[in-house]
Scaffold this motif. Structure first.
Motif, PDB file in Angstrom:
ATOM      1  N   ILE A  93      41.384  81.230  29.587  1.00 39.31           N
ATOM      2  CA  ILE A  93      41.148  79.782  29.648  1.00 39.31           C
ATOM      3  C   ILE A  93      42.287  79.020  28.983  1.00 39.31           C
ATOM      4  O   ILE A  93      42.712  77.959  29.453  1.00 39.31           O
ATOM      5  N   GLY A 144      45.340  79.882  28.832  1.00 37.32           N
ATOM      6  CA  GLY A 144      46.625  80.085  29.497  1.00 37.32           C
ATOM      7  C   GLY A 144      47.523  81.099  28.828  1.00 37.32           C
ATOM      8  O   GLY A 144      48.744  81.097  29.043  1.00 37.32           O
ATOM      9  N   THR A 160      48.274  84.234  34.624  1.00 36.60           N
ATOM     10  CA  THR A 160      47.474  83.665  35.705  1.00 36.60           C
ATOM     11  C   THR A 160      48.240  83.571  37.022  1.00 36.60           C
ATOM     12  O   THR A 160      47.667  83.204  38.051  1.00 36.60           O
ATOM     13  N   ALA A 167      33.987  76.733  32.179  1.00 33.26           N
ATOM     14  CA  ALA A 167      35.435  76.692  31.952  1.00 33.26           C
ATOM     15  C   ALA A 167      36.116  77.918  32.544  1.00 33.26           C
ATOM     16  O   ALA A 167      37.204  77.816  33.131  1.00 33.26           O
ATOM     17  N   GLN A 180      36.184  77.504  36.394  1.00 30.56           N
ATOM     18  CA  GLN A 180      37.163  76.500  36.821  1.00 30.56           C
ATOM     19  C   GLN A 180      38.589  77.028  36.696  1.00 30.56           C
ATOM     20  O   GLN A 180      39.433  76.771  37.567  1.00 30.56           O
ATOM     21  N   THR A 181      38.859  77.787  35.629  1.00 24.78           N
ATOM     22  CA  THR A 181      40.192  78.362  35.452  1.00 24.78           C
ATOM     23  C   THR A 181      40.473  79.391  36.540  1.00 24.78           C
ATOM     24  O   THR A 181      41.589  79.461  37.078  1.00 24.78           O
ATOM     25  N   ARG A 204      41.326  77.552  39.821  1.00 23.94           N
ATOM     26  CA  ARG A 204      42.700  77.041  39.852  1.00 23.94           C
ATOM     27  C   ARG A 204      43.695  78.179  40.063  1.00 23.94           C
ATOM     28  O   ARG A 204      44.651  78.050  40.835  1.00 23.94           O
ATOM     29  N   ALA A 205      43.478  79.299  39.367  1.00 24.46           N
ATOM     30  CA  ALA A 205      44.411  80.419  39.471  1.00 24.46           C
ATOM     31  C   ALA A 205      44.408  81.006  40.878  1.00 24.46           C
ATOM     32  O   ALA A 205      45.478  81.286  41.451  1.00 24.46           O
TER      33      ALA A 205
END
Length: 313
Positions: free
Chosen positions: A172, A174, A178, A207, A210-211, A214-215
């Motif tokens: 999460i 970063g 990723t 969270a 959602q991460t 995006r990845a």
């Protein structure tokens, strides 16, 4: 576009002629009313006395010794079959993971030193940078396996809880890779295992999800030509069916990949792999067929999930 019955039969014949026993059993389980127990029986041949897996189960590394990555490959097949927790193969894996073997600095090693003594792809060569290079691959997925299949009172289970919490926090924030499809995949497997085990209390599920979204969206290539010829992240790596959480908003991509798959088969009716070893030519020629058989299973399951096979299989 749909794969025709004639095409399917050509693929079936190729599998019966070329697949190793394990992948033929998997093929028969998914497409010929075969049994899960037959798959497990074939899988057990790759398991060592310490409970770990080797012997080229992950076909790019022919090290017979137990290794975390080979054991991860076995865990993926167990999940594929929804194997029972009580199965002896599961008990062996948990014994191996609990032994502390190849667990360094809080991570199970992606590559191990003895890989260098046997035929292997260059990415399986062990170096002093191996821990840094592999990151949470396969550690995150193996921790999820323990949470899904392990005993909650065990020391190994407690270790897996800690790994899961730390790994997700790093993901999460970063602090993980990723931009690497393999690393993102093991986090996806971790989330799936935690859901199956009822352990999403270990992290902020929203969270984390959602991460992951995006990845995955950043990773998936959108060029159908590259899907067939390059070593890239195709839609099917993460969008395995319309039920996938990554499907909404990307509905056109699986359809395009299905068409590309059907059109992109070789003269034998199956698919070429998009990588090579660049060494150990004789061994790679064997491993290449093993990978082709695995790719057949993955691709046919994907085509079936999106109703792109002429007759329901």
């Amino acid at each position: 576009m749909k794969l025709t019955n004639q095409d399917f039969d050509a693929i079936r014949r190729w599998m019966h002629r070329n697949a190793r026993p394990l992948d033929l059993a998997r093929w028969q389980y998914h497409f010929e009313s075969g049994s899960a127990e037959a798959v497990l029986q074939s899988l057990s041949a790759y398991q060592n006395e310490d409970g770990g897996f080797g012997h080229g189960l992950e076909a790019d590394c022919w090290n017979p010794a137990s290794a975390p990555m080979q054991t991860w490959a076995a865990a993926c097949i167990l999940r594929e079959l929804n194997a029972p927790k009580e199965h002896p193969i599961v008990a062996g894996i948990l014994r191996y993971l609990g032994s502390g073997a190849h667990f360094v600095d809080g991570l199970w090693q992606g590559a191990i030193p003895s890989n260098n003594d046997f035929p292997h792809a260059p990415w399986w060569t062990f170096t002093e940078r191996s821990g840094e290079d592999w990151g949470y691959n396969p550690t995150a997925s193996l921790a999820g396996f323990v949470l899904q299949y392990g005993v909650s009172e065990s020391a190994l289970y407690k270790k897996a809880e800690g790994i899961a919490k730390r790994a997700v926090a790093d993901f999460i924030a970063g602090r993980t890779k990723t931009d690497d499809m393999h690393e993102v995949n093991v986090f996806w497997e971790l989330l799936a295992s935690c859901k199956a085990a009822g352990r999403i209390d270990l992290f902020d599920e929203s969270a984390f999800g959602q991460t992951l979204q995006r990845a995955v969206r950043a990773l998936i290539g959108t060029d159908p030509q590259a899907w067939a010829t390059g070593y890239v992240c195709t839609p099917s790596r993460f969008i395995r069916s319309p039920k996938s959480p990554f499907y909404p908003g990307s509905e056109s991509l699986p359809e395009q990949e299905c068409d590309q798959m059907i059109q992109g088969r070789n003269a034998d009716g199956v698919w070429e792999i998009t990588w090579s070893w660049g060494a150990y030519e004789r061994e790679f020629a064997i491993a290449e067929n093993w990978w082709k058989a695995n790719l057949v299973i993955e691709n046919l399951l994907f085509l079936r999930a999106f109703d792109c096979i002429e007759t329901k299989r």
